[in-house]
Scaffold this active site. Structure first.
Site, PDB file in Angstrom:
ATOM      1  N   LYS A 120       0.831  -1.207   0.000  1.00 46.77           N
ATOM      2  CA  LYS A 120       0.000   0.000   0.000  1.00 46.77           C
ATOM      3  C   LYS A 120       0.862   1.253   0.000  1.00 46.77           C
ATOM      4  CE  LYS A 120      -1.590   2.104   3.499  1.00 46.77           C
ATOM      5  NZ  LYS A 120      -2.214   2.502   4.786  1.00 46.77           N
ATOM      6  N   ASP A 138      -6.346   1.118   1.028  1.00 44.25           N
ATOM      7  CA  ASP A 138      -6.391   1.235   2.481  1.00 44.25           C
ATOM      8  C   ASP A 138      -7.779   0.798   2.947  1.00 44.25           C
ATOM      9  OD1 ASP A 138      -8.064   3.298   1.687  1.00 44.25           O
ATOM     10  OD2 ASP A 138      -7.121   4.811   2.953  1.00 44.25           O
TER      11      ASP A 138
END
Length: 220
Positions: A120, A138
């Protein structure tokens, strides 16, 4: 979600916010990398408060290593997991100096070799610093992808790969920012604010949340 609906979905988000940006404060790829690494399980607002003075003094890996782990902890002690994060930031800074001449590599695989940097974080840096069409999933994007039907998946990677398949041009570059901001401010976790959502008629979520009665508290 049908292809035409996906195009309309992003067209509306784009019209509502033509120039979406990360809410993390940064001045260069290195400070962005550090800010994103610090933001895990923390809010952007909290990270920005902690890094305001830090980034005024420290904006390169060399300066971070010179600052040292103990001093870094003092700057970021208001952020969750600050001990582990401080250790990782010093370690990733040392690795950047040793392996990349102090520069942040514009390569996701290389970024993922840095201490404390997962997929991420690497995707955020690739997108925001280097203009890559990546999708940093996320908690907000995971929720929006599944709730709307845009890209369903049981894991963040599954949602990311789903977005890779369905998000069309010219929306790919800014898609993850639109989705994060939509999840943060409209499609909230406990009580999505469907009454003010620009894509509510395209969304698979049922039933839609009605507008609160006047004076009723709203989720932050």
């Amino acid at each position: 979600m049908k292809k035409a609906d996906v195009v309309e979905f992003f067209a509306r988000l784009a019209a509502d916010n033509p120039h979406p940006e990360t809410e993390l404060a940064y001045s260069n790829p290195y400070t962005l990398l550090v800010a994103v690494a610090l933001s895990a399980q923390s809010t952007d607002v909290g990270v920005n408060k902690a890094t305001r003075r830090l980034f005024a003094e420290v904006d390169t890996p060399e300066k971070m290593v010179a600052l040292g782990e103990d001093a870094l902890k003092q700057h970021i002690k208001t952020i969750g997991l600050f001990n582990t994060k401080a250790k990782n930031v010093i370690a990733l800074s040392e690795k950047l100096i040793a392996d990349y001449g102090g520069e942040v590599p514009a390569d996701r695989d290389a970024l993922e070799t840095l201490p404390g940097v997962g997929r991420k974080t690497a995707n955020v840096v690739m997108n925001t610093a280097f203009g890559a069409e990546t999708f940093a999933v996320d908690t907000h994007i995971f929720r929006v992808g599944n709730r709307t039907g845009l890209a369903r998946g049981k894991t963040p990677l599954a949602v990311e790969l789903g977005l890779e398949k369905v998000v069309p041009q010219p929306f790919r570059l800014h898609a993850h920012h639109w989705l994060i901001l939509h999840g943060r401010y409209v499609c909230k976790a406990r009580t999505p604010e469907c009454w003010r959502c620009v894509v509510r008629d395209l969304c698979a979520f049922k039933p839609k949340t009605p507008a609160p009665k006047h004076g009723a508290p709203q989720e932050e």
